[in-house]
Design a protein around this motif. Sequence first.
Motif, short mmCIF file in Angstrom:
data_model
loop_
_atom_site.label_atom_id
_atom_site.label_comp_id
_atom_site.label_asym_id
_atom_site.label_seq_id
_atom_site.Cartn_x
_atom_site.Cartn_y
_atom_site.Cartn_z
N ARG A 119 32.63 36.10 65.51
CA ARG A 119 33.34 36.34 66.76
C ARG A 119 32.49 36.14 68.01
N LYS A 120 31.17 36.14 67.91
CA LYS A 120 30.32 35.94 69.09
C LYS A 120 30.04 34.47 69.38
N LEU A 121 30.50 33.57 68.54
CA LEU A 121 30.30 32.15 68.82
C LEU A 121 30.99 31.79 70.12
N GLN A 122 30.23 31.19 71.02
CA GLN A 122 30.73 30.95 72.38
C GLN A 122 31.66 29.75 72.47
N SER A 123 31.59 28.89 71.47
CA SER A 123 32.48 27.73 71.44
C SER A 123 32.73 27.32 70.00
N LYS A 124 33.73 26.50 69.81
CA LYS A 124 34.10 26.03 68.48
C LYS A 124 32.99 25.15 67.90
N PRO A 125 32.54 25.43 66.67
CA PRO A 125 31.56 24.54 66.05
C PRO A 125 32.14 23.14 65.84
N ASP A 126 31.27 22.14 65.91
CA ASP A 126 31.72 20.77 65.63
C ASP A 126 32.16 20.63 64.18
N LYS A 127 31.50 21.40 63.31
CA LYS A 127 31.81 21.33 61.89
C LYS A 127 31.54 22.68 61.24
N ILE A 128 32.46 23.10 60.37
CA ILE A 128 32.27 24.33 59.60
C ILE A 128 32.37 23.97 58.12
#
Length: 458
Positions: free
Chosen positions: A409-418
């Motif tokens: 939840r602390k990720l500031q933006s969407k990862p390019d790849k999960i």
Amino acid sequence: MSNIKIKFLGAAGTVTGSKYLITAFGKNILIDCGLFQGLKELRLLNWEPLSFPPAQIDVVLLTHAHLDHTGYLPRLVKEGFTGNIIGTSPTLQVAEIILKDSAKIQEEDAVRANKFHYSKHKPALPLYGLPEVENTLPLFQQQPLNEWININEHIRYRFRYNGHIIGATFIELQLGDKTLVFSGDIGREIDPLLFPPDRPEKANILFVEATYGNRLHPAEPAINSLEILINRCMARNGTIIIPSFSVERTQLLMYLFWQLKKTNKIPDIPIYMDSPMGRNVLEVFHRNTDWHKLSTDECSEMCNTIKRIKSVDETFALAEDNTPKIIIAGSGMAAGGRVLTYFEKYLGDESATILLVGFQAEGTRGRALLEGASEIKMRGKFYAVKAHIENIEGLSGHADQNGLIDWMRKLQSKPDKIFIVHSEADGAKGLQEKIKEVYKWDSEIPVLNQKEEFELKN
């Protein structure tokens, strides 16, 4: 301009054998170096040559010490790896204990298989022995939490606290303009012994475990469930055998039994801990009090409540003792270790109880018992299952589906790849769907030996 190459050498489509090879800026970095466990077709992978030359790997970074994250290290060294093996101080202390124990068990199993002729291999050999472990330990190099460490001018990494077991971390690996995050095994927000896990703030490429990706832990506190179950089992006046992971789970059980005895909530019967590895890990707890919640005095008081078995002779004597008792013994999935000696005695005892307290991977004896097997094969023989089989899920050291979602939840933006890793199919699919529901993010479930490539800038 450079590229980053990723190869999934383990824990892709399965929960064991964690190994992720990262190639960028002239370096080959292996994240974790785990042993495949469980199903025979997985275990056989340990004997196959690694699909990348070990001599060309520059460094191994370890998230934590469990065998499915470190157990292949001696084999890697045997096949030519000479670089540093880097982890936190408790991780390396526990890894040494685990690897020596693993080597000893493999050596003993090979001797037993050759003596009683129940292996098709002539002779049966260990994957590695104690000499290979001794060759591995000089490569260990400890690093602290929360400090960026440079590998070269374009690559750096840091370890961050992750709960789960003592020393466990997730790893942030910066490669040029990209940040890769490897979750390792994520601990629980509320744990009697360990602090809550930290959370990443940035991840261009995220590798997230999903061991419990399709499940929620019970709302009832584990200590309450344990109290009810122990008292029910004791009413049958039998012995309780608890296969337990020697790292963290055994110490957690000792803590909970100590609390239950202090408050007179369970009968005052003897409780034994029969795990040389578990005993050694207790010393790691004593030496690293800043990594967990117990004070030195509390550690000592807890240890004095539980009787610790030392020798194999004591194991055999205790197995033959017919008085009611509780025995905690490795290994946690009953794949090997001293718990098998107790199984030989008590699996056929209708008054006895086998209490399962953690995740049971496919192909293990623990999983077979959980699924209602009527007989179990051990050491070349079949044993009928007449003992009561019980299970407590709330003792797991893994975050459940809600915990995994919350960890992101602390990720500031969407990862390019999960990438969803370290899971059986149902867990991976469950987490994939939940990530889509909560964050609207797509994710991928990789397969063994899958390759990926991404563009990088200096």
